[in-house]
Write a protein that holds these residues in place. Sequence first.
Motif, short mmCIF file in Angstrom:
data_model
loop_
_atom_site.label_atom_id
_atom_site.label_comp_id
_atom_site.label_asym_id
_atom_site.label_seq_id
_atom_site.Cartn_x
_atom_site.Cartn_y
_atom_site.Cartn_z
N SER A 58 0.83 -1.21 0.00
CA SER A 58 0.00 0.00 0.00
C SER A 58 0.86 1.26 0.00
O SER A 58 0.54 2.26 -0.65
CB SER A 58 -0.92 0.00 1.22
OG SER A 58 -0.17 0.04 2.41
N THR A 59 2.01 1.20 0.71
CA THR A 59 2.92 2.36 0.70
C THR A 59 3.48 2.59 -0.69
O THR A 59 3.58 3.73 -1.17
CB THR A 59 4.06 2.13 1.70
OG1 THR A 59 3.50 1.88 3.00
CG2 THR A 59 4.96 3.35 1.77
N LEU A 60 3.84 1.50 -1.38
CA LEU A 60 4.36 1.63 -2.75
C LEU A 60 3.30 2.18 -3.70
O LEU A 60 3.58 3.05 -4.54
CB LEU A 60 4.86 0.28 -3.25
CG LEU A 60 6.15 -0.26 -2.61
CD1 LEU A 60 6.48 -1.62 -3.19
CD2 LEU A 60 7.30 0.70 -2.84
N GLY B 295 1.46 6.34 -7.09
CA GLY B 295 0.27 6.96 -7.66
C GLY B 295 0.10 8.42 -7.33
O GLY B 295 -0.55 9.15 -8.07
N VAL B 296 0.67 8.86 -6.19
CA VAL B 296 0.41 10.23 -5.75
C VAL B 296 1.68 11.05 -5.64
O VAL B 296 1.77 12.16 -6.16
CB VAL B 296 -0.35 10.22 -4.39
CG1 VAL B 296 -0.62 11.64 -3.93
CG2 VAL B 296 -1.65 9.45 -4.53
N GLU B 297 2.69 10.47 -4.94
CA GLU B 297 3.88 11.25 -4.64
C GLU B 297 4.61 11.68 -5.91
O GLU B 297 4.97 12.84 -6.08
CB GLU B 297 4.81 10.44 -3.75
CG GLU B 297 4.24 10.10 -2.38
CD GLU B 297 4.40 11.27 -1.43
OE1 GLU B 297 5.09 12.21 -1.79
OE2 GLU B 297 3.84 11.22 -0.32
N LEU B 298 4.82 10.71 -6.86
CA LEU B 298 5.55 11.05 -8.07
C LEU B 298 4.80 12.06 -8.92
O LEU B 298 5.39 12.99 -9.49
CB LEU B 298 5.83 9.77 -8.88
CG LEU B 298 6.83 8.80 -8.24
CD1 LEU B 298 7.05 7.60 -9.14
CD2 LEU B 298 8.16 9.49 -7.97
N ASP B 299 3.46 11.88 -9.01
CA ASP B 299 2.67 12.86 -9.77
C ASP B 299 2.76 14.24 -9.13
O ASP B 299 2.87 15.26 -9.83
CB ASP B 299 1.21 12.41 -9.83
CG ASP B 299 1.05 11.13 -10.65
OD1 ASP B 299 1.95 10.85 -11.46
OD2 ASP B 299 0.03 10.44 -10.46
#
Length: 814
Positions: free
Chosen positions: A722-724, A729-733
């Motif tokens: 779930s952390t990955l 999905g969110v952090e890189l964007d």
Amino acid sequence: MRYNFDLNEADSDPRRSLIPKLDVDWVPLTTHPVFTPSAVDYGGSAAPPLRNLLAWDGASRLYFWDSTKLRLHRISIRLGEPEPTSVLAASPSKVLQPDVQLDFVVHKISINKNGSALALVGTGGLCIMHLYGHSSTRDNNTIICRTVRVGPQIYYGGHDVIRALQVSWHPYSNFHLGILSSDSVFRLFNLSSDIVQPEQEYYIQPVEPGQSNNATSICPVDFSFGGDHLWDKFSVFVLFSDGSIYILCPVVPFKSVYMWESILEIYNDAQSSGLKSANPTAVSNSSLAISWLEETFPNLVRTPDGGDMSVIVAHPCALFDASIALQGPLWRACNNGNEEDISIKGAECEGGAVSLLYNLISKDSVLVTAWIGGQLQIDALADEVQPVWNVGSPPRVRVDPNDNILGLGMICELITGKLSKVKLDQPLDHTVWLGLPPPLLRLAIVDLALPKKMERDSLITMFVDKLMDQRIFALHNGGIDSIILHFLPFTSQSRGQDPNMRTPSVHPVLNTCCQGDTSNPFPLCGFASLSDSFGYSWIVGVTFSQECIVLEMKTWNLLVPVQVSNFLNEGHSAAAVTGEKSESERSEIISKDLLGGPKVVLLPQSSSNMRSVTADSIEGRSMLHQYFKLFHVNYVEYAHSVYYELKQHGPRLKRLNDDQQTRLREAQQKLLKVEGKQQVLDDRIESAIKLHNVLEERIHRLKNLPGAHKKPLSKAEREFKSTLDHFTGVELDALRISKDTVTARLRRFKNSSKNNNNGVNQQQKMYRRSTYVQGSQISQLKSSLEKLSLLNAENTKKVKLVESAIKSKERNGY
């Protein structure tokens, strides 16, 4: 109805015309020619994006944007005619055509307060359409309207890096438009003076540089203006993707209009509770607030009593040694007095936050946050919002040659230092005017139970019922849901209602998914809530195939169950609450005295020698006369009373009998209908059993597949996965958006510096303070950009390394 005086349509002249029009028909809104069903190709199996191409001006006009022909329909409507629950529309409708060609797809339309302008919002553009134009020379029923683009150099200057996330009209101005963009800047445009440059700019800095490890905490997604309650009317609530909420206060459009009593109330409060406080911080904050109020509303000093004024106009104002502070994030107040960060949501809400709604209900300010997983987080402000400034951070002001303020911009940062959190059990002197953000009181978390296939692409839009503030409509790809709040902390306490917290009730209003298939929904492309002055309410929806749906909403009996339970606890009957007479309240058919029979006759006492008296003697006749008198009083009069009662209640008995016969006939008719539907129910049950058997066979076949017996993930592995997922999905964007935003700012900064060097003589005069750009700032921006690029590259390497580790475990028998 062919001949009528149309008071709802406006031609080139905005004044109403009393000329009788002979070419107007009043038809039901659902059968209006504009809403003609048509086949629509979505261009794929995925559901189309959520749109709202319908708007209501609050009176008698409904606006619908035709995305096929790129034009606006203005439909005059009549609410409650000829039946109280009907909605009629004038046919044909007026066609409003923009005078320019739109190069973007419109996803949302929004009308201002007085109905003179309409915003056309899309992913690649933002235009304002002035609704009072001139008639077309080709078609008398078409009106050509002036259409202008807002902020073309900021949002759509050929690169489309800075996107408008949310656009909303200000509730206290007819010409001010608030825009929150992806570069974390909130801008306020005054469309009556300048559509290119914003009147006010607020650069939101939710975290200090280098202090946040979560990229989602710096990505705004939505905002909402406050309502008519103390300082809420000057507040802007900003939502970020991690669920945190921040407040900007005070934000006031220039020349906006407010009620005199409401401004005087907060002015007196600042003088009474702020200046007289023993805390120096409270005195300082209240002094700044009083100075700002006196400069923004000069009539507070000129005419303290108000005179004959009912409204007051806001003047341009800026405190030249202080900028508005960013208050937040708002903490959630728990029942035990402790408080925790609202962004720590745990397993309560899934995904990221997508939309925010502010709703003022009597004395309560309610904030509703929608999550992409289909949950609605409902909170109420446990304390009042108050203005806070950062002293020593002057704003940037734009003035004219006469030193009049034309615009301002400022950086809104968090107050440096650790602020104590507000406790619910603290006295008022320890919280008021100390610059503390108000805590949130959790009312409920509502799960709309959206299908899993719909959650990833579902955006939730929320609306408030214009007739009943306690009701909130949630529009999503699956349809419309209604949420009714039964408990409000301050309102329930002031009304003396049950202090126990009641959960909100959720009612599905409209389901746009096919029965049994939720993977391919048919979302609405338009939604509007209508209401009239007689207490009737409707919702209007338009599908992507351009079909119109009108549903009447019940309002009067929604909160009756709460009142019924209170009445029953107090000893009142349920029939008394509903207005029907109970059996005890109806008049008795036969009185209790008559049902008890005649009274017992007590024979008069007589001596033993009276038994030998003959009937024809004087003593015997006297005794018989006394006996007959007693019999007449008790038995004959009782018989007369019974006869009179039965004669009087005969018609009532007949009426009751007729009522019972009518109910019996209705019950027999319902039984006949049930018997007629029995065959249909049997067929449906048989088909359901067949489907159940087919599903069991499919489950059995799936169990025999080789991958069905795969070892499940452990708890630690699930948490790591779930952390990955959240990171990829969110952090890189978020990091990519931040990088693009900084690149766009740097490009704009270089262009503005070149323009400033070429036109030094054309610079406007700065009021009291000028800002000079140093070369070190440019180098600092470049270094920040390089650091972000390195951080992005390192995060990408880490993700690839983790993915390779997972794949190697799967190949080894995982």
